[in-house]
Scaffold this motif. Structure first.
Motif, mmCIF file in Angstrom:
data_model
loop_
_atom_site.group_PDB
_atom_site.id
_atom_site.type_symbol
_atom_site.label_atom_id
_atom_site.label_comp_id
_atom_site.label_asym_id
_atom_site.label_seq_id
_atom_site.Cartn_x
_atom_site.Cartn_y
_atom_site.Cartn_z
ATOM 1 N N HIS A 80 -13.049 -10.937 5.522
ATOM 2 C CA HIS A 80 -11.591 -11.044 5.574
ATOM 3 C C HIS A 80 -11.091 -11.899 4.416
ATOM 4 O O HIS A 80 -11.154 -13.128 4.472
ATOM 5 C CB HIS A 80 -11.153 -11.670 6.895
ATOM 6 N N ARG A 129 -16.881 -4.987 16.728
ATOM 7 C CA ARG A 129 -16.125 -3.739 16.850
ATOM 8 C C ARG A 129 -16.825 -2.576 16.141
ATOM 9 O O ARG A 129 -16.394 -1.432 16.273
ATOM 10 C CB ARG A 129 -14.712 -3.912 16.295
ATOM 11 N N HIS A 135 -15.975 -4.258 7.998
ATOM 12 C CA HIS A 135 -14.521 -4.083 8.000
ATOM 13 C C HIS A 135 -13.859 -5.333 7.440
ATOM 14 O O HIS A 135 -14.510 -6.354 7.217
ATOM 15 C CB HIS A 135 -13.991 -3.730 9.399
ATOM 16 N N SER A 175 -18.062 -8.452 8.951
ATOM 17 C CA SER A 175 -16.632 -8.439 8.632
ATOM 18 C C SER A 175 -16.407 -9.369 7.448
ATOM 19 O O SER A 175 -17.044 -10.422 7.352
ATOM 20 C CB SER A 175 -15.774 -8.853 9.824
ATOM 21 N N LEU A 213 -10.310 -9.218 14.127
ATOM 22 C CA LEU A 213 -11.394 -8.630 14.903
ATOM 23 C C LEU A 213 -12.746 -8.992 14.315
ATOM 24 O O LEU A 213 -12.895 -9.124 13.103
ATOM 25 C CB LEU A 213 -11.244 -7.107 14.952
ATOM 26 N N SER A 238 -10.873 -6.822 8.695
ATOM 27 C CA SER A 238 -9.878 -7.395 9.603
ATOM 28 C C SER A 238 -10.031 -8.898 9.721
ATOM 29 O O SER A 238 -11.151 -9.424 9.790
ATOM 30 C CB SER A 238 -10.016 -6.753 10.985
ATOM 31 N N THR A 251 -10.574 -14.411 16.794
ATOM 32 C CA THR A 251 -9.142 -14.341 17.072
ATOM 33 C C THR A 251 -8.473 -15.690 16.864
ATOM 34 O O THR A 251 -7.350 -15.777 16.348
ATOM 35 C CB THR A 251 -8.895 -13.834 18.503
ATOM 36 N N ASP A 276 -6.337 -2.459 12.031
ATOM 37 C CA ASP A 276 -7.147 -2.938 13.153
ATOM 38 C C ASP A 276 -7.300 -1.888 14.243
ATOM 39 O O ASP A 276 -8.375 -1.746 14.839
ATOM 40 C CB ASP A 276 -6.528 -4.208 13.747
ATOM 41 N N ASP A 277 -6.232 -1.148 14.537
ATOM 42 C CA ASP A 277 -6.287 -0.176 15.622
ATOM 43 C C ASP A 277 -7.114 1.051 15.264
ATOM 44 O O ASP A 277 -7.405 1.885 16.136
ATOM 45 C CB ASP A 277 -4.878 0.243 16.038
ATOM 46 N N HIS A 281 -8.038 -16.202 13.187
ATOM 47 C CA HIS A 281 -6.884 -15.485 12.664
ATOM 48 C C HIS A 281 -5.584 -16.164 13.063
ATOM 49 O O HIS A 281 -4.615 -16.195 12.300
ATOM 50 C CB HIS A 281 -6.894 -14.038 13.156
#
Length: 273
Positions: free
Chosen positions: A116, A101, A92, A114, A97, A94, A168, A69-70, A171
């Motif tokens: 996931h 992003r 991505h 995204s 997130l 994640s 968020t 994530d970072d 998650h």
């Protein structure tokens, strides 16, 4: 054939890279923290070339950012600076997130999303071999999802649309369902032990209660499955228990107290049905 490059050679990138390759995507380049890691990922995927850096990436139709994530923001910025992204898809993996992003890619003309997969990737080989039935939380630009969702369905996955603004919270749902559940069960096992029951016996004692409760939640719903003193309105018992637990172990007493109000609300839903 849709070309794909993978940024991130860890367990997620390897498993999903292999799965996309099996669905006919042409894996071009794999970029990882080190050339060795990139080559190991290429070997696992069974396709592609280990890239030495962002400058070595070739233009692709789809870019998967399977990084931590970072690293999503810097990886996306580096990708946007290195290759033309007009009309490409960047996504991505994640769970915490949202696709916003990836704004650097969007600014460069890409469609972003995204994806996931809701499962553990501790064993990427096992994941790739048994991905069918895996739920995947997806959100992003329609143009990106129009390509990614059919591929996920072809893998046997079950895409579920989620609200990007609540990513968020989405998650956190997994944290409640798994991590915090484990914390609550640990409190139960320690309380049994405080009553003189050996740890191994405590696990045996708690297991049927836990498994039946969980089965009822998924069969009936949370409110109908609720039982115990709060569901019966026996708040005197709840008060005695909270006091006793707090005297035994203050942090566990705080946990008990914190769960009272949400359980009261759940009980009200049970009785108002």
């Amino acid at each position: 054939m849709i070309s794909l490059s993978v940024i991130g050679g860890g367990h997620v990138g390897r498993a999903l890279g292999r799965l996309f390759a099996q669905q006919g995507f042409a894996v071009l380049d794999v970029l990882a923290r080190s050339p060795e890691s990139a080559q190991n990922a290429v070997d696992f995927i069974g396709a592609g070339t280990a890239a030495g850096g962002y400058a070595g990436l070739r233009p692709a139709a789809v870019y998967m950012l399977s990084v931590g994530d970072d690293q999503i923001l810097p990886a996306c910025a580096a990708l946007a600076a290195a290759v033309p992204l007009q009309g490409a898809i960047v996504f991505h993996c994640s769970g915490a997130l949202a696709s916003d992003r990836l704004q650097a890619a969007r600014d460069a003309g890409a469609y972003v999303a995204s994806v996931h997969p809701i499962r553990s990737f501790a064993d990427p080989g096992a994941v790739a071999a048994a991905f069918s039935g895996t739920f995947c939380g997806v959100e992003g630009d329609p143009q990106a999802l129009a390509v990614l969702e059919p591929a996920l369905l072809a893998m046997g996955a079950r895409p579920v649309a989620i609200n990007a603004a609540a990513k968020t919270v989405y998650h956190a749902a997994a944290v409640f369902a798994s991590n915090y559940l484990t914390t609550v069960l640990d409190a139960a096992l320690r309380a049994y032990q405080a009553a003189g029951i050996p740890e191994a016996t405590a696990r045996e004692l708690a297991q049927p209660l836990v498994t039946e409760t969980v089965a009822n939640v998924f069969r009936l719903g949370a409110a109908p499955a609720l039982s115990g003193p709060i569901a019966r309105g026996d708040m005197a018992t709840v008060a005695r228990q909270q006091q006793a637990v707090a005297l035994w172990d203050a942090p566990t007493g705080e946990l008990y107290q914190a769960l009272v109000a949400p359980t009261e609300k759940l009980a009200s839903r049970k009785h108002n049905k």
